[in-house]
Each structure stands twice: as structure tokens, then as C-alpha cells.
Design a protein around this motif. Structure first.
Motif, mmCIF file in Angstrom:
data_model
loop_
_atom_site.group_PDB
_atom_site.id
_atom_site.type_symbol
_atom_site.label_atom_id
_atom_site.label_comp_id
_atom_site.label_asym_id
_atom_site.label_seq_id
_atom_site.Cartn_x
_atom_site.Cartn_y
_atom_site.Cartn_z
ATOM 1 N N THR A 1 31.933 38.416 38.036
ATOM 2 C CA THR A 1 32.150 39.326 36.903
ATOM 3 C C THR A 1 33.440 40.116 37.080
ATOM 4 O O THR A 1 34.254 40.210 36.157
ATOM 5 N N SER A 2 33.656 40.667 38.256
ATOM 6 C CA SER A 2 34.840 41.498 38.494
ATOM 7 C C SER A 2 36.124 40.697 38.340
ATOM 8 O O SER A 2 37.062 41.118 37.646
ATOM 9 N N PHE A 3 36.186 39.533 38.953
ATOM 10 C CA PHE A 3 37.439 38.783 38.978
ATOM 11 C C PHE A 3 37.711 38.078 37.653
ATOM 12 O O PHE A 3 38.853 38.074 37.173
ATOM 13 N N THR A 4 36.712 37.485 37.048
ATOM 14 C CA THR A 4 36.957 36.790 35.784
ATOM 15 C C THR A 4 37.322 37.756 34.663
ATOM 16 O O THR A 4 38.244 37.489 33.883
ATOM 17 N N ALA B 1 40.836 38.079 32.643
ATOM 18 C CA ALA B 1 40.852 38.008 31.181
ATOM 19 C C ALA B 1 41.545 39.226 30.579
ATOM 20 O O ALA B 1 42.366 39.092 29.657
ATOM 21 N N ALA B 2 41.233 40.417 31.087
ATOM 22 C CA ALA B 2 41.859 41.632 30.562
ATOM 23 C C ALA B 2 43.362 41.638 30.821
ATOM 24 O O ALA B 2 44.153 42.028 29.949
ATOM 25 N N ALA B 3 43.780 41.194 32.006
ATOM 26 C CA ALA B 3 45.208 41.148 32.319
ATOM 27 C C ALA B 3 45.930 40.150 31.421
ATOM 28 O O ALA B 3 47.054 40.400 30.972
ATOM 29 N N ALA B 4 45.296 39.012 31.141
ATOM 30 C CA ALA B 4 45.911 38.016 30.267
ATOM 31 C C ALA B 4 46.062 38.556 28.846
ATOM 32 O O ALA B 4 47.091 38.336 28.185
ATOM 33 N N ILE B 5 45.048 39.251 28.347
ATOM 34 C CA ILE B 5 45.140 39.843 27.008
ATOM 35 C C ILE B 5 46.234 40.899 26.969
ATOM 36 O O ILE B 5 47.001 40.989 26.006
ATOM 37 N N ALA C 1 45.205 43.598 39.644
ATOM 38 C CA ALA C 1 44.797 44.307 40.857
ATOM 39 C C ALA C 1 44.088 45.609 40.526
ATOM 40 O O ALA C 1 43.086 45.976 41.164
ATOM 41 N N ARG C 2 44.601 46.325 39.518
ATOM 42 C CA ARG C 2 43.939 47.566 39.110
ATOM 43 C C ARG C 2 42.562 47.265 38.521
ATOM 44 O O ARG C 2 41.587 47.994 38.781
ATOM 45 N N GLY C 3 42.461 46.207 37.748
ATOM 46 C CA GLY C 3 41.194 45.883 37.105
ATOM 47 C C GLY C 3 40.113 45.477 38.082
ATOM 48 O O GLY C 3 38.941 45.824 37.916
ATOM 49 N N VAL C 4 40.485 44.740 39.129
ATOM 50 C CA VAL C 4 39.489 44.284 40.101
ATOM 51 C C VAL C 4 38.838 45.474 40.802
ATOM 52 O O VAL C 4 37.627 45.495 41.023
ATOM 53 N N GLY C 5 39.631 46.457 41.160
ATOM 54 C CA GLY C 5 39.091 47.597 41.884
ATOM 55 C C GLY C 5 38.647 48.754 41.020
ATOM 56 O O GLY C 5 38.218 49.788 41.558
ATOM 57 N N SER D 1 26.334 42.407 33.891
ATOM 58 C CA SER D 1 27.482 43.307 33.751
ATOM 59 C C SER D 1 27.645 44.211 34.973
ATOM 60 O O SER D 1 28.161 45.315 34.854
ATOM 61 N N GLU D 2 27.212 43.755 36.114
ATOM 62 C CA GLU D 2 27.373 44.521 37.346
ATOM 63 C C GLU D 2 28.660 44.079 38.046
ATOM 64 O O GLU D 2 28.855 42.902 38.316
ATOM 65 N N ILE D 3 29.538 45.033 38.346
ATOM 66 C CA ILE D 3 30.808 44.720 38.995
ATOM 67 C C ILE D 3 30.673 44.881 40.510
ATOM 68 O O ILE D 3 29.776 45.579 40.996
ATOM 69 N N ALA D 4 31.582 44.253 41.236
ATOM 70 C CA ALA D 4 31.517 44.285 42.700
ATOM 71 C C ALA D 4 31.693 45.695 43.271
ATOM 72 O O ALA D 4 30.974 46.061 44.217
ATOM 73 N N PRO D 5 32.629 46.523 42.773
ATOM 74 C CA PRO D 5 32.722 47.886 43.317
ATOM 75 C C PRO D 5 31.431 48.676 43.180
ATOM 76 O O PRO D 5 31.080 49.457 44.070
#
Length: 281
Positions: free
Chosen positions: A66-69, A73-77, A210-214, A230-234
Motif C-alpha cells: 500500500t505504501s509503495f504503490t 502513483a501519487a508521485a506520477a500524478i 520519498a516523502r510519500g513513502v514515509g 488502507s493501512e500504511i507501513a509507517p
């Protein structure tokens, strides 16, 4: 004096190379390398088999996915719309342009928790936007789509501020020459403008990713935080810490660090190739 030492001294006309290099190494070691080394040392007690067993746990794997995909996607948009925003703010004069330009930096200054609460209030089913799309059966808040919107919000300034100086430096004479030679607007965009922007776009993409992942604060309020959905890794790291499962939290952090490193390395390699292909811009 050896040729290698001579080349190092001639790399800059400014004095103080040795002092600057020593300061750089010490500073990076204290601020970056030592914390990462402590993290790796903490996880070394688990061994490779322990790290692997934690990483392939269904809940952990789902959170990492969830976190990485969604960050990708957000960075590409943001790459697409960030270029449009940067182009408009740079190439056109209109009332309120300075205000819009300043508003781009608001995600930098706004506390992430405040941003998350604001986004959740707007996109919730009873919010300004959520109430408009609720009759259509659509839902944004408390879904993965809500996470993407939060990551777009906090990642947009990275694209705009990275691309904007390059657009300023682009000579419009080159675009006019392209048009005078019979190129269409689409050809000028694809063969003249975008190649010049590619290295900067890759840099902005890497920063936004990088900002989005963390990211944590702006996501947890709008994500819903449902395991496997919808649970993220952080957030899962925080859950492990609250359970006093320090080894599990460290293992998830190592997985995030490793995956982020290889993705950012790939982006840097592509960026280096683009600079060689399109020149230093």
C-alpha cells in the motif's frame, strides 16, 4: 604528487577541499549514517530468515504494498500536474499569480496532522466534496484513494519547485525556432520542452516519492487505517512499537529502507542516463 591527488585539487578553484570533505563526511555520518547503522544493527539480531519471515507476513506485505504503490502513483500524478502548474506560474502573467505561487509552498509549512484533518473533513461523506460525490456511490476518505490525495497534496511542491527554475531557464527562442521549422505544438512539447525537463522531473519524482513513502501525519486521518486495505507501513511500525514489538518494528523499517533505496537508485540511474541522452540542462 599522484595524478589522483592532483585531479582532486584541481576539481575546484576554491581552497579548502580537504576541510570541506572532512566536514561533509562527519556531518553525514552523524546525521544520516549512524542512525541507519543503528537500525541495521538492531535488526541484525533477527537474521535474514527473521527479516524475511516478518516481511512476508500478510499484514506487513499488504502495508508495504500500500505504501509503495500509492506513493508511486501519487508521485506520477504530481509529475503531470506539477509541470502544468509550474508552466502556468512561470510563463503567464495574470492577477493573483504571486498568491498562487506562494500557495504552492503551503504543504511545506502546514503541519501534516493539520493537513490530514483538513483533507478528511473535506473528502469525508459529509464534507464539502465528499457530500457531492456520495450520491454517485463514490467514496474518497477512508479508502486508498484518500491516501493518494493526501500524498498528492504533500508531494506537489517538490515537483513544482524542482521544475520551475528549469522552465525559467528555457529559451523561448528555441520553441519559436521549432515552430518556424514546421513543428506542431505537440512535437515542440515532446521533442524540445520535455527532454529539457526530464532530469528535473526525475529529481522531483524521486523527492515526492520519498516523502510519500514515509508520510504519516497527513495520511492516518484520511486513510481509514484498515489492515489489508488502507493501512500504511509507517502506521504498522507505530502499532508494533505500541505493542512493544521492537524487533517487528525494526524489521518493517529495514524493509522500507531497502525497497526505497533500490527504487531511488533506479531513478538516479535513469536520471544519469537522461542527462547523458539530453545533455546537462
Amino acid at each position: 604528487m599522484s595524478l589522483s591527488a592532483l585531479s582532486l585539487k584541481r576539481s575546484s578553484i576554491l581552497p579548502g577541499f580537504g576541510l570541506s570533505l572532512g566536514y561533509t563526511l562527519v556531518y553525514l555520518s552523524i546525521i544520516v549514517l549512524l542512525p541507519l547503522a543503528a537500525l541495521v544493527l538492531k535488526a541484525s539480531g533477527l537474521g535474514l530468515s527473521g527479516l524475511w519471515s516478518i516481511g512476508v507476513q500478510p499484514r506487513v506485505f499488504a502495508a508495504l504494498k500500500t505504501s509503495f504503490t500509492l506513493a508511486l502513483a501519487a508521485a506520477a500524478i504530481n509529475v503531470v500536474f506539477g509541470v502544468i502548474v509550474a508552466w502556468v506560474l512561470t510563463r503567464y502573467e495574470f492577477p493573483g499569480r504571486r498568491l498562487l505561487d506562494a500557495a504552492v509552498d503551503l504543504p511545506f509549512a502546514l503541519p501534516t496532522a493539520v493537513a490530514g484533518i483538513a483533507l478528511a473533513a473535506i473528502y469525508a461523506p459529509n464534507g464539502w466534496i465528499g457530500a457531492l460525490i456520495a450520491p454517485l456511490g463514490w467514496k474518497i476518505a477512508f479508502t486508498p484513494l484518500g491516501i493518494v490525495i493526501a500524498l498528492i497534496f504533500i508531494g506537489l511542491p517538490f515537483i513544482v519547485r524542482t521544475v520551475q527554475p528549469v522552465i525559467v531557464d528555457l529559451e523561448q527562442d528555441v520553441e519559436e525556432a521549432s515552430a518556424s521549422l514546421g513543428a506542431t505544438r505537440l512535437q515542440t512539447l515532446s521533442r524540445v520542452i520535455l527532454p529539457a525537463l526530464t532530469p528535473a522531473l526525475l529529481t522531483g519524482f524521486a523527492l515526492a516519492f520519498a516523502r510519500g513513502v514515509g508520510e504519516y501525519g497527513s495520511v492516518i486521518f484520511i486513510a481509514g487505517n484498515l489492515p489489508f486495505i488502507s493501512e500504511i507501513a509507517p502506521l504498522l511500525i507505530v502499532v508494533k512499537l505500541e505493542e512493544f514489538n521492537y524487533e517487528g518494528a525494526t524489521a518493517i523499517a529495514i524493509w522500507m529502507l531497502a525497497i526505497s533505496f533500490f527504487i531511488l537508485l533506479a531513478i538516479n540511474l535513469i536520471q544519469a542516463w537522461s542527462r547523458r541522452r539530453f545533455g546537462n540542462v
